[in-house]
Structure formats: C-alpha cells, structure tokens
Design a protein around this motif. Sequence first.
Motif, PDB file in Angstrom:
ATOM      1  N   GLN A   1      29.107  34.853  43.196  1.00  0.00           N
ATOM      2  CA  GLN A   1      29.802  35.057  44.535  1.00  0.00           C
ATOM      3  C   GLN A   1      30.385  36.471  44.479  1.00  0.00           C
ATOM      4  N   LYS A   2      30.340  37.243  43.281  1.00  0.00           N
ATOM      5  CA  LYS A   2      31.046  38.651  43.158  1.00  0.00           C
ATOM      6  C   LYS A   2      32.373  38.757  43.493  1.00  0.00           C
ATOM      7  N   THR A   3      32.994  37.799  42.996  1.00  0.00           N
ATOM      8  CA  THR A   3      34.591  38.023  43.001  1.00  0.00           C
ATOM      9  C   THR A   3      35.231  38.409  41.851  1.00  0.00           C
ATOM     10  N   LEU A   4      34.387  38.790  41.077  1.00  0.00           N
ATOM     11  CA  LEU A   4      34.927  39.152  39.591  1.00  0.00           C
ATOM     12  C   LEU A   4      34.797  40.739  39.581  1.00  0.00           C
ATOM     13  N   PRO A   5      35.291  41.528  39.015  1.00  0.00           N
ATOM     14  CA  PRO A   5      35.341  42.802  38.916  1.00  0.00           C
ATOM     15  C   PRO A   5      33.761  43.005  38.358  1.00  0.00           C
ATOM     16  N   ALA A   6      33.296  44.242  38.891  1.00  0.00           N
ATOM     17  CA  ALA A   6      31.979  44.784  38.565  1.00  0.00           C
ATOM     18  C   ALA A   6      31.646  44.782  37.060  1.00  0.00           C
ATOM     19  N   ASP A   7      32.676  45.381  36.445  1.00  0.00           N
ATOM     20  CA  ASP A   7      32.238  45.576  34.963  1.00  0.00           C
ATOM     21  C   ASP A   7      32.225  44.211  34.474  1.00  0.00           C
TER      22      ASP A   7
ATOM     23  N   LEU B   1      34.531  34.177  28.246  1.00  0.00           N
ATOM     24  CA  LEU B   1      35.998  34.276  28.540  1.00  0.00           C
ATOM     25  C   LEU B   1      37.002  34.685  27.408  1.00  0.00           C
ATOM     26  N   SER B   2      36.793  33.862  26.446  1.00  0.00           N
ATOM     27  CA  SER B   2      37.614  34.058  24.882  1.00  0.00           C
ATOM     28  C   SER B   2      37.320  35.532  24.385  1.00  0.00           C
ATOM     29  N   ASP B   3      36.071  36.130  24.589  1.00  0.00           N
ATOM     30  CA  ASP B   3      35.732  37.306  24.072  1.00  0.00           C
ATOM     31  C   ASP B   3      36.457  38.337  24.842  1.00  0.00           C
ATOM     32  N   HIS B   4      36.780  38.345  26.227  1.00  0.00           N
ATOM     33  CA  HIS B   4      37.215  39.247  27.199  1.00  0.00           C
ATOM     34  C   HIS B   4      38.548  38.716  27.675  1.00  0.00           C
ATOM     35  N   SER B   5      39.236  38.105  26.858  1.00  0.00           N
ATOM     36  CA  SER B   5      40.467  37.478  27.056  1.00  0.00           C
ATOM     37  C   SER B   5      41.709  38.365  27.522  1.00  0.00           C
ATOM     38  N   ASP B   6      41.631  39.618  26.944  1.00  0.00           N
ATOM     39  CA  ASP B   6      42.432  40.856  27.397  1.00  0.00           C
ATOM     40  C   ASP B   6      42.065  41.332  28.874  1.00  0.00           C
ATOM     41  N   HIS B   7      41.041  41.040  29.397  1.00  0.00           N
ATOM     42  CA  HIS B   7      40.769  41.644  30.770  1.00  0.00           C
ATOM     43  C   HIS B   7      41.672  40.988  31.604  1.00  0.00           C
TER      44      HIS B   7
ATOM     45  N   ALA C   1      41.318  40.366  34.965  1.00  0.00           N
ATOM     46  CA  ALA C   1      40.842  39.261  35.655  1.00  0.00           C
ATOM     47  C   ALA C   1      40.242  37.752  34.895  1.00  0.00           C
ATOM     48  N   VAL C   2      40.098  38.023  33.720  1.00  0.00           N
ATOM     49  CA  VAL C   2      39.956  36.749  32.841  1.00  0.00           C
ATOM     50  C   VAL C   2      40.992  36.109  32.619  1.00  0.00           C
ATOM     51  N   ARG C   3      42.172  36.875  32.238  1.00  0.00           N
ATOM     52  CA  ARG C   3      43.664  36.266  32.196  1.00  0.00           C
ATOM     53  C   ARG C   3      44.124  35.349  33.424  1.00  0.00           C
ATOM     54  N   THR C   4      43.697  36.074  34.685  1.00  0.00           N
ATOM     55  CA  THR C   4      44.109  35.494  35.966  1.00  0.00           C
ATOM     56  C   THR C   4      43.302  34.068  35.956  1.00  0.00           C
ATOM     57  N   LEU C   5      41.649  34.062  35.604  1.00  0.00           N
ATOM     58  CA  LEU C   5      41.098  33.032  36.005  1.00  0.00           C
ATOM     59  C   LEU C   5      41.598  31.897  35.117  1.00  0.00           C
ATOM     60  N   VAL C   6      41.831  32.229  33.699  1.00  0.00           N
ATOM     61  CA  VAL C   6      42.126  30.993  32.774  1.00  0.00           C
ATOM     62  C   VAL C   6      43.575  30.431  33.207  1.00  0.00           C
ATOM     63  N   THR C   7      44.177  31.524  33.497  1.00  0.00           N
ATOM     64  CA  THR C   7      45.749  30.896  33.740  1.00  0.00           C
ATOM     65  C   THR C   7      45.822  30.103  35.004  1.00  0.00           C
ATOM     66  N   ASP C   8      45.067  30.615  35.919  1.00  0.00           N
ATOM     67  CA  ASP C   8      45.022  29.709  37.210  1.00  0.00           C
ATOM     68  C   ASP C   8      44.503  28.400  36.984  1.00  0.00           C
ATOM     69  N   ALA C   9      43.541  28.197  36.078  1.00  0.00           N
ATOM     70  CA  ALA C   9      42.669  26.996  35.860  1.00  0.00           C
ATOM     71  C   ALA C   9      43.611  26.173  35.085  1.00  0.00           C
ATOM     72  N   PHE C  10      44.594  26.681  34.213  1.00  0.00           N
ATOM     73  CA  PHE C  10      45.536  25.692  33.553  1.00  0.00           C
ATOM     74  C   PHE C  10      46.701  25.455  34.515  1.00  0.00           C
TER      75      PHE C  10
END
Length: 282
Positions: free
Chosen positions: A159-165, A202-208, A210-219
């Motif tokens: 759905q392209k809601t993540l950053p392009a990188d 997600l684990s490999d890019h946990s410092d990004h 957007a990933v932190r937000t995705l994971v924290t929001d899920a928790f």
Amino acid sequence: MLLIADSGSTKTDWRLVAADGTVTACQTEGINPYYQTVDQIRTMLSAQLAPQLPVDAVQRVFFYGAGCSGPSVNHVVVAAVQAVLPHAESIIVDSDMLGAARAASGHSSGIVCILGTGANACCYDGTQITHGIQSLGFWLGDEGSGGYLGKTLVRSVFQKTLPADLIDLFQQRYNLDRATLLDKAYKKPNPNRYFAAFTPFLSDHSDHPAVRTLVTDAFQLFLQTYIIPFPESAEWPVHFVGSIAHYFADPLRTAIEQAGLIMGCTLKAPIDKLVQYHQTMN
C-alpha cells in the motif's frame, strides 16, 4: 521417563527427563490440532520425534500446545502421541497458554502473554489460569504477534505507506509480487507462519524510525486489546513468552512503560522453565 513438550504453530520443543534428572532436548515441526489431523501429526512425529527418543521408555507426557483449547481438540494430539509412544501411561494435553504461565510465573500470580507466531494473554493465580481474552487467531486477532507484524509490514509495502527506502530494501530481499502474496495468504496452509517469516526484516531494520513505529504501535494495540482490560493489570507484573517478545524486547518495554504497566520477565521459549516446574512437582 517424563516427556515435556511446548508446541507453537512453527516448532515444538521437547525435553526428555530421566529418573536421575538428566534432560535430553529434541525439536520437531509445530503442531496445531485446529489445522492438523491425527494422521498428519502421527506421521510427522514418527518421522521427526521417534528417532530421537527411546520410545518404549516414555511413561508420562505433558504436552502444552497452540490450539489445545479443550477436550474437543486435545484428543487429536493425545491419539497421535499415543500412537507414537505406545507405552506412555499418561498423556496430558493442555494449552500453550498454561505452559507459558507455569514457565514464566511459576507459583506466583501474574499476567502472562504469548508473543510468538501468534498472540494470547491470561491472568494466572500461581496455580491455574483464572481468566483471559479469547484469541481469535491470525485473521481476526493475534495483534502484536509475528504473524501480525509480518502482515502489517507486507500490507504497508504494497500500500506504499512505508518510506520508499524501506520498500526498496524489502523488495531487494524478497522480490515479492502481488500474485504470490495472495496465493500464500489465501490458498496455501499456515498463512500465520508465512507472514511471521517476514519479521527478521523488521529486526534487521529496527533502528529505522518507521520500523520502530510499526512495531511499537503493534505492541500498544496488543496491550490495549489483551492486557489493559484486566483489572489485575494495575498491580500484577506482565510476563512475556515467545520469540517476538525476545527479539523485540526494547520496543516491547517501551510500550509497557507508556501504558503504565509493570514489566515482568521475558522468555524466548518456555520449555526449560517448564522442566523446572515439573521437577518441583514430583
């Protein structure tokens, strides 16, 4: 000899406990009686478990498993295990939730959560589960689980809601197209396992961010859905069992602190603590 199992949707950890206390570790594929028949489980155990054990020497079995929610389904596991271990005099099948509670909280009261391929939570008084919020499984629930995180990640990519990188990095790694995705999601078995397999990204890019937000929001959603409704959450520690809780311990702790809850212990897997629990019960 005593055989103890902790089974999720992905894998089953087994421990054979001898009379002198010696412990032997084994592992097989996951078992879930909601999705597998007696014959399917028996065939897998015959191929993967039996060669690792002195099958004629196993006298008692304690099996804690995903999907083992009561007699109507537990009998599937009992029948399959009995066929592979014909000399077992006692085969007790209980939920993975009770196994997690006994491992993480022992004989003390606490809120115990499973965050692995799936998700669940309960209140445990030190002896038994007193109440919980019924899990609705992968498609209707499992917020915060590996399956949920992977599903959220893949949906955000398409759905392209993540950053392009991040989208570029994801496609470089998986080269996933829509047709393959939908086939795996709706036509192939075990979609929860399929989506959970994306969590290493997600684990490999946990410092990004957007990933932190995705994971924290899920928790945070997991806590709001499963934990905060418990009146006990104001006073009891919240323990976690499972690979997702282990590998994403930092954002999980952040979510706990933001919710004003008490952080308990985190176990990657409950099996060794379950061995200790049953040894103290002998």
